[in-house]
Design a protein around this motif. Structure first.
Motif, PDB file in Angstrom:
ATOM      1  N   MET A  93       0.870  -1.209   0.109  1.00 20.66           N
ATOM      2  CA  MET A  93       0.127  -0.063   0.000  1.00 20.66           C
ATOM      3  C   MET A  93       0.903   1.278  -0.076  1.00 20.66           C
ATOM      4  O   MET A  93       2.050   1.271   0.624  1.00 20.66           O
ATOM      5  N   PRO A  94       0.536   2.182  -0.735  1.00 23.13           N
ATOM      6  CA  PRO A  94       1.296   3.508  -0.804  1.00 23.13           C
ATOM      7  C   PRO A  94       1.164   4.289   0.701  1.00 23.13           C
ATOM      8  O   PRO A  94       0.230   4.027   1.232  1.00 23.13           O
ATOM      9  N   ALA A  95       2.097   4.755   0.979  1.00 25.28           N
ATOM     10  CA  ALA A  95       2.249   5.370   2.407  1.00 25.28           C
ATOM     11  C   ALA A  95       1.236   6.554   2.428  1.00 25.28           C
ATOM     12  O   ALA A  95       1.264   7.384   1.434  1.00 25.28           O
ATOM     13  N   LYS A  96       0.670   6.618   3.590  1.00 23.30           N
ATOM     14  CA  LYS A  96      -0.462   7.744   3.593  1.00 23.30           C
ATOM     15  C   LYS A  96       0.321   9.042   4.233  1.00 23.30           C
ATOM     16  O   LYS A  96       1.412   8.973   4.865  1.00 23.30           O
ATOM     17  N   PRO A  97      -0.040  10.090   3.688  1.00 15.39           N
ATOM     18  CA  PRO A  97       0.557  11.433   4.035  1.00 15.39           C
ATOM     19  C   PRO A  97       0.240  11.720   5.320  1.00 15.39           C
ATOM     20  O   PRO A  97      -0.997  11.473   6.034  1.00 15.39           O
ATOM     21  N   ASP A  98       1.044  12.281   6.139  1.00 17.48           N
ATOM     22  CA  ASP A  98       1.152  12.708   7.517  1.00 17.48           C
ATOM     23  C   ASP A  98       0.068  13.949   7.772  1.00 17.48           C
ATOM     24  O   ASP A  98      -0.003  14.778   6.805  1.00 17.48           O
ATOM     25  N   THR A  99      -0.683  13.851   8.572  1.00 22.24           N
ATOM     26  CA  THR A  99      -2.019  14.785   8.812  1.00 22.24           C
ATOM     27  C   THR A  99      -1.838  15.150  10.448  1.00 22.24           C
ATOM     28  O   THR A  99      -0.928  14.364  11.102  1.00 22.24           O
ATOM     29  N   ALA A 100      -2.532  16.155  10.659  1.00 23.49           N
ATOM     30  CA  ALA A 100      -2.535  16.557  12.123  1.00 23.49           C
ATOM     31  C   ALA A 100      -3.167  15.443  12.763  1.00 23.49           C
ATOM     32  O   ALA A 100      -2.603  15.173  14.003  1.00 23.49           O
ATOM     33  N   VAL A 101      -4.064  14.701  12.471  1.00 22.49           N
ATOM     34  CA  VAL A 101      -4.466  13.553  13.189  1.00 22.49           C
ATOM     35  C   VAL A 101      -3.595  12.567  13.430  1.00 22.49           C
ATOM     36  O   VAL A 101      -3.155  11.893  14.686  1.00 22.49           O
ATOM     37  N   THR A 102      -2.832  12.092  12.408  1.00 22.30           N
ATOM     38  CA  THR A 102      -2.073  10.911  12.482  1.00 22.30           C
ATOM     39  C   THR A 102      -0.867  11.492  13.327  1.00 22.30           C
ATOM     40  O   THR A 102      -0.171  10.590  14.179  1.00 22.30           O
ATOM     41  N   LEU A 103      -0.202  12.647  13.072  1.00 26.68           N
ATOM     42  CA  LEU A 103       0.902  13.029  14.153  1.00 26.68           C
ATOM     43  C   LEU A 103       0.651  13.214  15.392  1.00 26.68           C
ATOM     44  O   LEU A 103       1.446  12.729  16.115  1.00 26.68           O
ATOM     45  N   THR A 104      -0.638  13.504  15.783  1.00 22.06           N
ATOM     46  CA  THR A 104      -1.086  13.604  17.068  1.00 22.06           C
ATOM     47  C   THR A 104      -1.109  12.176  17.498  1.00 22.06           C
ATOM     48  O   THR A 104      -0.535  12.002  18.783  1.00 22.06           O
ATOM     49  N   HIS A 105      -1.352  11.148  16.869  1.00 25.66           N
ATOM     50  CA  HIS A 105      -1.683   9.903  17.386  1.00 25.66           C
ATOM     51  C   HIS A 105      -0.300   9.214  17.590  1.00 25.66           C
ATOM     52  O   HIS A 105       0.093   8.773  18.747  1.00 25.66           O
ATOM     53  N   ARG A 106       0.798   9.639  16.750  1.00 22.45           N
ATOM     54  CA  ARG A 106       2.029   9.353  17.200  1.00 22.45           C
ATOM     55  C   ARG A 106       2.739   9.813  18.292  1.00 22.45           C
ATOM     56  O   ARG A 106       3.214   9.349  19.111  1.00 22.45           O
ATOM     57  N   ALA A 107       2.231  11.110  18.487  1.00 28.80           N
ATOM     58  CA  ALA A 107       2.837  11.872  19.691  1.00 28.80           C
ATOM     59  C   ALA A 107       2.130  11.216  21.042  1.00 28.80           C
ATOM     60  O   ALA A 107       2.938  11.064  22.000  1.00 28.80           O
ATOM     61  N   ILE A 108       0.898  10.859  20.779  1.00 29.02           N
ATOM     62  CA  ILE A 108       0.222  10.136  21.972  1.00 29.02           C
ATOM     63  C   ILE A 108       1.169   8.801  22.446  1.00 29.02           C
ATOM     64  O   ILE A 108       1.211   8.682  23.389  1.00 29.02           O
ATOM     65  N   ALA A 109       1.418   8.016  21.307  1.00 34.14           N
ATOM     66  CA  ALA A 109       2.124   6.895  21.640  1.00 34.14           C
ATOM     67  C   ALA A 109       3.573   7.119  22.229  1.00 34.14           C
ATOM     68  O   ALA A 109       3.933   6.332  22.880  1.00 34.14           O
ATOM     69  N   LEU A 110       4.243   8.026  22.003  1.00 33.94           N
ATOM     70  CA  LEU A 110       5.642   8.419  22.626  1.00 33.94           C
ATOM     71  C   LEU A 110       5.691   9.406  23.626  1.00 33.94           C
ATOM     72  O   LEU A 110       6.498   9.569  24.373  1.00 33.94           O
ATOM     73  N   ARG A 111       4.329   9.717  24.287  1.00 30.64           N
ATOM     74  CA  ARG A 111       4.326  10.537  25.293  1.00 30.64           C
ATOM     75  C   ARG A 111       5.030  10.093  26.606  1.00 30.64           C
ATOM     76  O   ARG A 111       5.503  10.834  27.323  1.00 30.64           O
ATOM     77  N   ALA A 112       4.809   8.972  26.855  1.00 28.40           N
ATOM     78  CA  ALA A 112       5.589   8.319  28.037  1.00 28.40           C
ATOM     79  C   ALA A 112       6.878   7.905  27.987  1.00 28.40           C
ATOM     80  O   ALA A 112       7.882   8.216  28.491  1.00 28.40           O
ATOM     81  N   THR A 113       7.290   7.457  26.680  1.00 35.26           N
ATOM     82  CA  THR A 113       8.904   7.198  26.577  1.00 35.26           C
ATOM     83  C   THR A 113       9.710   8.464  26.045  1.00 35.26           C
ATOM     84  O   THR A 113      10.720   8.303  26.492  1.00 35.26           O
ATOM     85  N   ASP A 114       9.293   9.114  25.267  1.00 35.94           N
ATOM     86  CA  ASP A 114      10.128  10.183  24.737  1.00 35.94           C
ATOM     87  C   ASP A 114       9.118  11.379  24.558  1.00 35.94           C
ATOM     88  O   ASP A 114       8.760  11.909  23.392  1.00 35.94           O
ATOM     89  N   PRO A 115       8.952  12.236  25.694  1.00 35.50           N
ATOM     90  CA  PRO A 115       8.013  13.396  25.706  1.00 35.50           C
ATOM     91  C   PRO A 115       8.531  14.455  24.612  1.00 35.50           C
ATOM     92  O   PRO A 115       7.841  15.290  24.253  1.00 35.50           O
ATOM     93  N   ALA A 116       9.990  14.658  24.640  1.00 34.51           N
ATOM     94  CA  ALA A 116      10.450  15.706  23.816  1.00 34.51           C
ATOM     95  C   ALA A 116      10.083  15.413  22.363  1.00 34.51           C
ATOM     96  O   ALA A 116       9.393  16.401  21.745  1.00 34.51           O
ATOM     97  N   ALA A 117      10.316  14.196  21.934  1.00 32.18           N
ATOM     98  CA  ALA A 117       9.950  13.978  20.622  1.00 32.18           C
ATOM     99  C   ALA A 117       8.217  14.236  20.408  1.00 32.18           C
ATOM    100  O   ALA A 117       7.773  14.494  19.338  1.00 32.18           O
ATOM    101  N   ALA A 118       7.579  13.849  21.440  1.00 36.37           N
ATOM    102  CA  ALA A 118       5.955  13.805  21.367  1.00 36.37           C
ATOM    103  C   ALA A 118       5.557  15.338  21.265  1.00 36.37           C
ATOM    104  O   ALA A 118       4.780  15.676  20.455  1.00 36.37           O
ATOM    105  N   ARG A 119       6.464  16.285  21.873  1.00 37.72           N
ATOM    106  CA  ARG A 119       6.000  17.825  21.693  1.00 37.72           C
ATOM    107  C   ARG A 119       6.506  18.246  20.337  1.00 37.72           C
ATOM    108  O   ARG A 119       5.557  19.093  19.793  1.00 37.72           O
ATOM    109  N   ASN A 120       7.525  17.588  19.825  1.00 35.77           N
ATOM    110  CA  ASN A 120       7.978  17.967  18.427  1.00 35.77           C
ATOM    111  C   ASN A 120       6.962  17.649  17.309  1.00 35.77           C
ATOM    112  O   ASN A 120       6.558  18.347  16.522  1.00 35.77           O
TER     113      ASN A 120
END
Length: 837
Positions: free
Chosen positions: A1-28
Motif C-alpha cells: 500500500m502507498p504510504a499515507k501522508p502525515d496529517t494533524a490527526v496521524t501526527l497527534t496519534h504518534r505523539a500520544i504513543a510517544l508521550r510516556a517514553t520520549d516526551p520531547a519527541a512527542a512535543r515536537n
C-alpha cells in the motif's frame, strides 16, 4: 500500500504513543501537527498535557478552548488563573507575530459621554437578551464520562473513525440540549489499535481512573474479549457496536452488543444461502483471527442442518492460495467471505478473475458502501449482510444519514449508526432509571445501569433506536434482523427477498406455519421470508394547503417493483382524507422473469398534523403514507427504489408531469426538500388475542412515506403583517416626546396602541387552528403590548413628577425612556434573530 501522508490527526496519534517514553519527541510531533492544522483541538490539548511550564500550558489550553468550548478544558484553564500565557517553542510558528507600532498615531477623539452611554445601554440590553437565550438549557452539573475504545490506528482506521463520529455527533446534540438530567456528557476516547495487549492496558487504565459510567467498544472481537473480564471485575458495563463474537456476550453479564452477533448472523446467512439461493454446499473463506473464526464457526454450525460446508479456508495477506483452493469446487458453489474489507476486496476480485461466477456472500464487515466502491465494478452476484440498508432507512435514520454526510463529507457506515445506538441505549437507562450521576455513587450507578440494560429483554421493553426497536437476547446481544444487500451496479440496495425474526403468537400457529413452510426453524430461532417492494414516488404537484385543518392536495406517480404475489400492491393511504382511497388501475403493468412493475397515478387530498410553535418561521411536512392492507411487516417491506436513490435531491422538486415546472403550487410557501423513506409501525401488545399472552409479538406494518418540506416565504409575510405594527411602534415612540405635564395624549396613544395590537394579532393568527400553545409571532406582539403599557406608565409618572415640580427627575426619566424604548426593541429583534435566523 502507498504510504499515507502525515496529517494533524496521524501526527497527534504518534505523539500520544510517544508521550510516556520520549516526551520531547512527542512535543515536537505535536508542533508539526499544529503547523499542519492549527485548528486541530486535540493537538493543543495534548501539548498542554506535555509542557512543564504553567504559562505555556495555559496558552495551549486557551487555544484549545477557543476551538472547542469543552468544560474539562475550561476547568483546567481556571486552575491556572493569574498566570500570563506564553506560547511554547513548538507552537511559536503558528502564533501570529505582533503588529508594528503605528508611525504617526492620530490622537483619539473624545466622544460625548452621553452618546456612548446610550449606545452602551443598547448593546448591553441586546447582549443580555442573547446571553440569556444561549445559556438556557446548558448543562451545569458534574460531567458524566463515557469511554469509547476503538482501533483508531488499527486494521481499519476508517471504520473506527466512523464509530467515533457516530458517538460524537450525538453527544454534540445532547449537550446542546442541556446534557442528561442537567449533566454534560464527556467522551473519553482511547485507541487500542486492535491489539490485545493495548486493549488490556486501556481497560485497566479506565478502571484505575474510576471516572467512566460505561464503555462503548471495543471495535473487534479479540480486543473486546481481552477487556471483558477487567470491566466485569470492576462492575463496568460495556456495549460494543461492532464486535460480533458470540463468546463475548455469552461469557460476561456486563457486556452488551448494539447490533446482532455472529450467532444471529450465522443463522440468517445459513437460511439465506439454503432457502433463498437454493445452495446445498458452501465454501467458507475466513480471516485467521478471533473475529473471522467466530463468524465462520457460527455459520458452519447453523448451515449444518441445510447442507455441507465443503471447505473452510483461512486467508492471510496473500489471498491467492485461498482463491486457488475455492476455484476447484463445483461450479455454482456459493462462497462465504467471513473477512474484513481489506481481505474481502482482494478475494472478490481474485475469485472473479479466476472465473468463479458463483454467488458470493459476505458478513456485515463487508456490507458497506466503501467496500462496494473499492471493488471497482466487480460487484455482480454479491449478497452481503448488514445491520443498515440505506434504501430502507426510516425517516429519522435518513435525516441522520443526511446530516452525517453534510458534517463529515461522506455517507455513514453502519458502524456509526450502531455506535450511536450504543450511546443512546445507555443514556436511555440513565434517564429512565433516574441514576444519581454523583461521582461518589458511581459504583451504584454502574450496577443500576447494568440491571437496566439486562431488563430490556423484549419488544415491550425495547428502546426506539435509530435502526429499529433495540432490545437484548438473554446473552446481551441485540435482537435485530440481518438485512441483505446486493449491488445494482452503482450502489448497494436491498435484495428482493429478506428474512426476519418470527415470534410465534402460540404453539398452534407456529406448528401450522412450520408445516406450510412459511416459517423456517434454525436452532432455537424462527425466521420467515419477507417480500421486498422497491417503491418510488414522483411528485407532480402540491397545492391547496389548508393550515387550519391540516389538509393539502398531492398529485404524484407511484410505482412498485417486486417478485412474488401481487398482494404486495394491495396498499392503502393511511393519511388520505378519504379513508377508502385506492390506487385504481395501473397505468403500466408488466410481469416477466425479473418480477413485476406497476405504475399508478394518484391525485387527492391528504392530511397531516402541523406544528405552529415557530409561526411564521415554521416548517411544515406534507406527507403521503402508504401501507399494505393485509400483509404485516413480517411479510412485506417497502423500500426506496434505486431510481429514486440515483436522482439528485433537487430532482425531487421537479414535476413528474411537466419537467419545466416545480411541484410547489402553494402561494406564500417554498418547497425546500423531498424525502422518501420507510418505517415500521404497530403495537407489541397482544391486542385482545388471549392465545398470544406472554409473547412479545403484536401487529406491525411496513409503511412508505413521501414527504415534502415547505417553509413560509417569511419576508413578504412579515412585510404585510408587521407594517401596521411598525407604524404603531413609531407613533407610540412619539408619545415619549410630549411634555411631562401633557399626559392625556401619551396615555391615549398608548392605550390605543394596545387595543390596535390586539386586533392586529387576532387577524394575523386567524389562519391558524386553535392551539393551546403560544406561537413565535405572538410573543412579539405581547412584547409590544408590554412596551406600550410601559409608555402609559411613564407618561403617568412624568405627569406626577411635573406636578410636584421635580423637573430634573422628570427630564431624566424622559431621556431614559427615549433611550430604553429602542434598546428594548433591539433586544426583542436580537432575540428573534438568535432563535429563528
Amino acid at each position: 500500500m502507498p504510504a499515507k501522508p502525515d496529517t494533524a490527526v496521524t501526527l497527534t496519534h504518534r505523539a500520544i504513543a510517544l508521550r510516556a517514553t520520549d516526551p520531547a519527541a512527542a512535543r515536537n510531533l505535536l508542533g508539526v501537527a499544529l503547523a499542519e492544522d492549527d485548528e486541530y483541538e486535540p493537538a493543543w490539548r495534548w501539548l498542554a498535557e506535555l509542557v512543564t511550564d504553567d504559562a505555556e500550558r495555559l496558552f495551549c489550553l486557551n487555544r484549545a478552548y477557543a476551538i472547542k468550548a469543552d468544560r474539562a478544558t475550561d476547568r483546567a484553564r481556571k486552575a491556572l488563573r493569574g498566570v500570563q500565557p506564553t506560547p511554547p517553542p513548538e507552537a511559536r510558528d503558528v502564533v501570529e507575530p505582533p503588529r508594528p507600532d503605528p508611525v504617526d498615531p492620530t490622537p483619539a477623539r473624545r466622544g460625548k459621554p452621553k452618546v456612548l452611554l446610550a449606545a452602551g445601554a443598547v448593546v448591553l440590553v441586546a447582549l443580555t437578551a442573547v446571553g440569556v437565550w444561549t445559556t438556557v438549557g446548558q448543562a451545569t452539573g458534574t460531567p458524566v464520562h463515557i469511554a469509547l475504545v476503538a482501533g483508531l490506528t488499527g486494521r481499519d482506521p476508517a471504520t473506527a473513525a466512523d464509530l467515533e463520529r457516530g458517538v460524537r455527533m450525538r453527544l454534540d446534540e445532547i449537550n446542546a440540549d442541556g446534557g442528561v438530567a442537567g449533566h454534560p456528557v464527556e467522551l473519553l476516547v482511547y485507541d487500542d489499535a486492535d491489539q490485545v495487549d493495548q486493549a488490556e492496558r486501556i481497560a485497566e487504565e479506565i478502571v484505575r481512573e474510576d471516572r467512566v459510567l460505561y464503555v462503548i467498544g471495543h471495535g473487534v472481537t479479540s480486543t473486546s474479549l481481552a477487556a471483558a473480564p477487567i470491566y466485569r471485575a470492576a462492575g463496568i458495563s460495556a456495549i460494543t457496536p461492532s464486535a460480533g463474537g458470540s463468546g463475548l456476550t455469552d461469557s460476561s453479564d456486563h457486556y452488551f452488543r448494539s447490533m446482532f452477533g455472529d450467532r444471529t448472523q450465522g443463522d440468517f446467512l445459513a437460511v439465506y444461502a439454503a432457502e433463498v439461493l437454493g445452495a446445498d454446499k458452501v465454501a467458507v473463506i475466513h480471516d485467521d483471527h478471533a473475529s473471522g473464526r467466530s463468524a465462520q464457526a457460527a455459520f458452519a454450525e447453523s448451515y449444518r442442518q441445510f447442507g455441507e460446508v465443503v471447505a473452510t479456508v483461512p486467508v492471510t495477506d496473500d489471498p491467492r492460495a485461498a482463491i486457488e483452493r475455492v476455484k476447484g469446487f463445483a461450479p455454482g458453489t456459493p462462497v462465504l467471505l467471513a473477512t474484513e474489507s481489506r481481505h474481502g476486496v482482494a478475494l472478490v476480485k481474485g475469485l472473479r478473475d479466476a472465473g468463479v461466477d458463483a454467488p458470493i456472500l459476505g458478513i456485515a464487515s463487508l456490507g458497506t458502501k466503501s467496500f462496494h466502491d473499492a471493488l471497482g465494478g466487480v460487484t455482480e452476484n454479491l449478497h452481503l449482510a448488514t445491520p443498515m440498508a440505506h434504501d430502507s432507512l426510516s425517516g429519522p435514520a435518513l435525516k441522520w444519514a443526511e446530516d452525517f454526510e453534510h458534517r463529515y463529507g461522506e455517507p455513514p457506515r453502519w458502524h456509526a449508526a450502531t455506535a450511536r445506538q450504543a450511546l443512546n441505549v445507555g443514556l436511555h437507562v440513565v434517564t429512565t432509571h433516574h441514576l444519581g450521576l454523583d461521582p461518589a455513587t458511581i459504583a451504584d450507578d454502574r450496577e443500576r445501569l447494568r440491571d437496566g440494560l439486562t431488563a430490556m429483554k423484549d419488544k415491550k421493553n425495547a428502546f426506539p433506536a435509530l435502526l429499529g426497536p433495540l432490545y437484548f437476547t438473554p446473552s446481551g446481544s441485540a435482537q435485530m434482523p440481518v438485512s441483505f444487500v446486493t449491488s445494482d451496479g452503482t450502489r448497494l440496495v436491498s435484495t428482493p427477498v429478506q428474512l426476519t425474526i418470527y415470534e410465534p403468537p402460540s404453539p398452534e400457529v407456529l406448528a401450522a406455519d412450520l408445516a406450510n413452510g412459511t416459517v423456517i426453524a434454525i436452532g432455537d430461532r424462527y425466521l420467515t421470508r419477507r417480500q421486498v417492494v422497491a417503491t418510488g414516488i414522483n411528485l407532480n404537484e402540491v397545492r391547496d394547503l389548508d393550515t387550519r385543518d391540516g389538509t393539502y392536495f398531492m398529485d404524484f406517480f407511484l410505482w412498485l417493483k417486486y417478485t412474488g404475489p401481487h398482494t404486495a400492491a394491495d396498499v392503502q393511504f393511511v393519511n388520505a382524507v378519504k379513508p377508502d382511497l385506492k390506487l385504481g388501475e395501473p397505468l403500466r403493468d408488466v410481469t416477466d422473469e425479473s418480477g413485476t412493475y406497476r405504475l399508478y397515478r394518484v391525485a387527492d387530498r391528504f392530511k397531516n398534523g402541523f406544528e405552529f410553535r415557530r409561526f411564521p418561521f415554521d416548517r411544515q411536512h406534507l406527507k403521503v403514507v402508504l401501507q399494505n392492507r393485509t400483509m404485516t411487516a413480517d411479510d412485506v417491506v417497502y423500500v426506496t427504489d434505486k431510481e429514486i436513490l440515483n436522482q439528485p435531491p433537487e430532482h425531487h422538486l421537479r414535476s413528474g408531469a411537466d419537467a419545466e415546472a416545480t411541484i410547489n403550487d402553494i402561494p406564500n410557501w417554498l418547497a425546500t426538500s423531498a424525502r422518501f423513506f420507510q418505517r415500521t409501525v404497530g403495537s407489541s401488545d397482544a391486542l385482545g388475542d388471549g392465545s398470544a399472552a406472554g409473547t412479545a409479538d403484536g401487529i406491525y406494518y411496513s409503511q412508505y412515506t413521501g414527504e415534502v418540506e415547505i417553509v413560509r416565504d417569511t419576508l413578504p409575510f412579515l412585510l404585510k403583517n408587521l407594517l401596521p405594527l411598525l407604524l404603531l411602534i413609531s407613533v407610540t415612540y412619539l408619545s415619549l416626546f410630549f411634555k411631562g405635564s401633557e399626559s392625556a395624549a401619551p396615555v391615549s396613544m398608548g392605550v390605543t396602541a394596545i387595543l390596535s395590537t390586539a386586533v392586529l394579532l387576532n387577524n394575523v393568527t386567524s389562519q391558524l387552528p386553535s392551539v393551546s400553545y403560544t406561537v413565535a409571532l405572538e410573543w412579539g406582539y405581547y412584547a409590544f403590548i408590554l412596551l406600550a403599557a410601559g409608555c402609559v406608565l411613564i407618561a403617568m409618572l412624568r405627569k406626577r413628577l411635573s406636578s410636584v415640580r421635580r423637573d430634573d427627575a422628570e427630564r431624566r426619566l424622559a431621556r431614559a425612556a427615549r433611550v430604553g424604548y429602542p434598546a428594548y426593541l433591539l433586544a426583542v429583534v436580537a432575540t428573534y434573530l438568535a432563535v429563528f435566523a
